[in-house]
Design a protein around this motif. Structure first.
Motif, mmCIF file in Angstrom:
data_model
loop_
_atom_site.group_PDB
_atom_site.id
_atom_site.type_symbol
_atom_site.label_atom_id
_atom_site.label_comp_id
_atom_site.label_asym_id
_atom_site.label_seq_id
_atom_site.Cartn_x
_atom_site.Cartn_y
_atom_site.Cartn_z
ATOM 1 N N HIS A 129 0.880 -1.179 0.000
ATOM 2 C CA HIS A 129 0.000 0.000 0.000
ATOM 3 C C HIS A 129 0.918 1.229 0.000
ATOM 4 O O HIS A 129 0.949 1.996 0.956
ATOM 5 N N PHE A 130 1.705 1.352 -1.044
ATOM 6 C CA PHE A 130 2.577 2.513 -1.300
ATOM 7 C C PHE A 130 3.819 2.554 -0.405
ATOM 8 O O PHE A 130 4.507 3.575 -0.381
ATOM 9 N N TYR A 314 -14.723 6.087 -4.433
ATOM 10 C CA TYR A 314 -14.922 7.415 -3.847
ATOM 11 C C TYR A 314 -15.793 8.314 -4.708
ATOM 12 O O TYR A 314 -16.467 9.181 -4.187
ATOM 13 N N TRP A 347 -14.127 16.037 -4.673
ATOM 14 C CA TRP A 347 -14.484 14.677 -5.106
ATOM 15 C C TRP A 347 -16.012 14.584 -5.160
ATOM 16 O O TRP A 347 -16.689 14.901 -4.177
ATOM 17 N N SER A 430 -3.136 11.578 -0.791
ATOM 18 C CA SER A 430 -2.883 12.460 -1.927
ATOM 19 C C SER A 430 -2.358 13.824 -1.499
ATOM 20 O O SER A 430 -1.522 14.397 -2.183
ATOM 21 N N THR A 431 -2.837 14.347 -0.367
ATOM 22 C CA THR A 431 -2.396 15.701 0.018
ATOM 23 C C THR A 431 -1.464 15.719 1.223
ATOM 24 O O THR A 431 -0.842 16.740 1.506
ATOM 25 N N LYS A 436 -7.910 16.698 6.227
ATOM 26 C CA LYS A 436 -8.873 15.909 5.446
ATOM 27 C C LYS A 436 -9.171 14.640 6.256
ATOM 28 O O LYS A 436 -8.482 13.629 6.155
ATOM 29 N N TYR A 438 -11.373 11.412 7.710
ATOM 30 C CA TYR A 438 -12.346 10.404 7.273
ATOM 31 C C TYR A 438 -12.991 9.679 8.453
ATOM 32 O O TYR A 438 -14.013 9.033 8.302
HETATM 33 C C1 BG6 Z 1 -7.175 5.566 -1.809
HETATM 34 C C2 BG6 Z 1 -5.918 5.092 -1.145
HETATM 35 O O1 BG6 Z 1 -6.917 5.815 -3.131
HETATM 36 O O2 BG6 Z 1 -7.728 6.761 -1.369
HETATM 37 C C3 BG6 Z 1 -5.767 5.527 0.310
HETATM 38 O O3 BG6 Z 1 -5.840 3.701 -1.220
HETATM 39 C C4 BG6 Z 1 -6.182 6.974 0.423
HETATM 40 O O4 BG6 Z 1 -4.437 5.315 0.702
HETATM 41 C C5 BG6 Z 1 -7.637 7.084 0.002
HETATM 42 O O5 BG6 Z 1 -5.974 7.516 1.676
HETATM 43 C C6 BG6 Z 1 -8.235 8.460 0.178
HETATM 44 O O6 BG6 Z 1 -7.469 9.391 -0.471
HETATM 45 P P1 BG6 Z 1 -6.877 10.654 0.270
HETATM 46 O O7 BG6 Z 1 -5.974 11.280 -0.681
HETATM 47 O O8 BG6 Z 1 -8.048 11.499 0.600
HETATM 48 O O9 BG6 Z 1 -6.190 10.153 1.485
#
Ligand code: BG6
Length: 475
Positions: A129-130, A314, A347, A430-431, A436, A438
């Motif tokens: 996972h990266f 997403y 998004w 991504s950022t 941000k 969740y």
């Molecule tokens: C997915 C990834 O693409 O999106 C996660 O597998 C990532 O690692 C998630 O955190 C949400 O994206 P972001 O950029 O909002 O963290």
């Protein structure tokens, strides 16, 4: 109507986004440890070494490394049946090519997995996972070389053997699908997957094709190894997918929408249908892209088909042949959809898109699916009484789960779990932001590095807890 009793409700996390402790327990540097924080509109940056005045969010993250017991207890309290977590390759092979694994790294994941099992939460483990050890980028040219495939397989063999009997569902890769020679991609995507920046690549199309092929090959080879270690093991791969809708009923828009949607599927085809797709090789030939495909590779594709497909969902996107560059604000280059709302990070929020996608994928392969990520990144505020009223997140999840239920109960899609991203606030991939958020669980950690890391359940915490307890009956 509700979900089956054994439906896997839970969440998904990734090591580099929450563990912190980036240089503890013998861990080596991975690519994400050299990735600074950014924000919406201001991309994360790569530095060659760690610079003292820059902020690298993976270094401390939310300190899951030291607080995993507390966090897992909260997941258990919500009623989680499963947690998808990743094993950081650089904790196990700090340099990527070490002769022996790092015992402290193996021990850490034993403790985490044991804690999950203690609470009857099934660990579902992602093997990539990266988290790519820097040594592999520096000495083996990342996923561009075949040596990296061998090093990955050694890592896979080591951990699958180590946790045999404790883990039986494995995921070979997270979201390898975002890079394709047909389109330009951002540096963020190529960096998180391969530690390489798109803008710096000399032969971009060839490089993306080779990266995509080698990772696909690594996955099918890993499947075989994982099954050989234990025939009870179930192996999947996780893809980040977005349905594209035609902007108008013009046939050209419909064709483009189909092409845009299907572009992300060639690796799934390769992993499900037993061979690297002929249409992709045709496309590469026309583009002058060359791949070295050996007889051994062909056999590996035949032998390494997946048991299940993981979907990260997403958003959806829009395709138009008359696309105006200026309108292309949406992620992945699609146009903005006027019928949908967007998150604060642009998004689109499209619950029906989840039902569409589940049906699309299921009818293509007719194999079990699992939602491995879905969730809303938002700014959460703590009110004066200390509570976090995240009704917008409840609304998002309620609507998406309703569509998931329709897909399962009305359409007959075989989906065996829903793992929400990320059940506890963690670093955005991504950022690089903490802003941000969740989670069902708030973490007192901020973008300037401040915060005492206290965990506070949000309003959505009890909502998810009740939803799991009722088996989704009230959706
Ligand atoms: C997915 C990834 O693409 O999106 C996660 O597998 C990532 O690692 C998630 O955190 C949400 O994206 P972001 O950029 O909002 O963290």
């Amino acid at each position: 109507m509700k979900f089956e009793k054994d439906f896997l409700w839970g969440g998904s996390i990734a090591a580099h986004q929450l563990e912190g402790a980036y240089n503890e327990g013998g861990k080596g540097l991975n690519t994400m440890d050299l990735f600074t924080s950014g924000s919406y509109g201001s991309p994360r940056q790569v530095t060659a070494t760690i610079e003292p005045d820059r902020h690298y969010p993976s270094h401390t993250a939310i300190d899951f490394y030291h607080r995993y017991k507390e966090d897992i207890a909260l997941f258990a309290d919500m009623g989680f049946k499963a947690l998808r977590l990743s094993i950081d390759w650089a904790r196990i092979f700090p340099n990527g090519d070490d002769a022996e694994p790092n015992q402290a790294g193996l021990d850490f994941y034993h403790r985490v997995i044991d804690e999950l099992k203690k609470h009857e939460i099934e660990p579902i483990v992602t093997l990539f996972h990266f988290e790519l050890p820097m040594g592999i980028v520096e000495r083996y040219d990342s996923w561009l070389s075949r040596e990296t495939i061998d090093l990955y397989l050694k890592f896979v063999k080591t951990v699958v053997t180590e946790y045999q009997g404790k883990v039986s569902r494995w995921v070979t890769f997270n979201e390898m699908n975002h890079i394709d020679p047909q389109t330009d991609v951002s540096d963020v995507f190529t960096y998180i997957l391969a530690g390489l920046e798109y803008s710096q690549m000399t032969n971009k199309k060839q490089t993306l094709a080779t990266l995509g092929y080698n990772m696909t090959l690594a996955s099918v080879k890993a499947v075989k190894i994982i099954r050989e270690i234990d025939s009870q093991n179930q192996v999947g791969c996780v893809f980040g997918l977005a349905p594209y809708y035609p902007k108008t009923c013009k046939p050209q828009d419909a064709l483009l929408a189909f092409q845009d949607t299907i572009r992300d599927f060639y690796q799934i085809d390769a992993m499900m249908l037993g061979e690297f797709p002929k249409y992709k090789l045709f496309e590469y030939k026309k583009a002058g892209i060359q791949l070295e495909i050996t007889e051994e590779d062909r056999l590996a594709f035949k032998e390494g088909t997946l048991d299940f497909i993981g979907l990260n969902y997403y958003m959806s996107a829009v395709s138009s042949v008359e696309s105006d560059e200026k309108e292309q604000e949406a992620m992945f280059g699609g146009e903005v959809n006027p019928y949908l709302e967007k998150s604060d990070w642009g998004w689109t929020i499209d619950p029906e898109g989840l039902r569409y996608l589940l049906n699309f994928v299921y009818r293509k392969y007719q194999k079990p699916l699992i939602i491995c990520e879905n969730g809303l990144g938002a700014v959460d505020e703590i009110s004066a009484n200390g509570e976090i009223q995240d009704d917008y997140r409840i609304d998002y999840l309620q609507k998406h789960l309703t569509q998931l239920k329709k897909a399962v109960v009305e359409d007959g899609v075989e989906c065996f779990g829903y793992l929400m991203w990320g059940p506890i606030d963690l670093v955005s991939a991504s950022t690089g932001e903490m802003k941000k958020r969740y989670g069902f669980i708030y973490v007192d950690k901020h973008d300037d590095g401040s915060g005492d890391l206290t965990r506070i359940p949000k309003k959505s915490y009890s909502w998810y807890q009740e939803m799991i307890a009722s088996g989704g009956e009230n959706l």
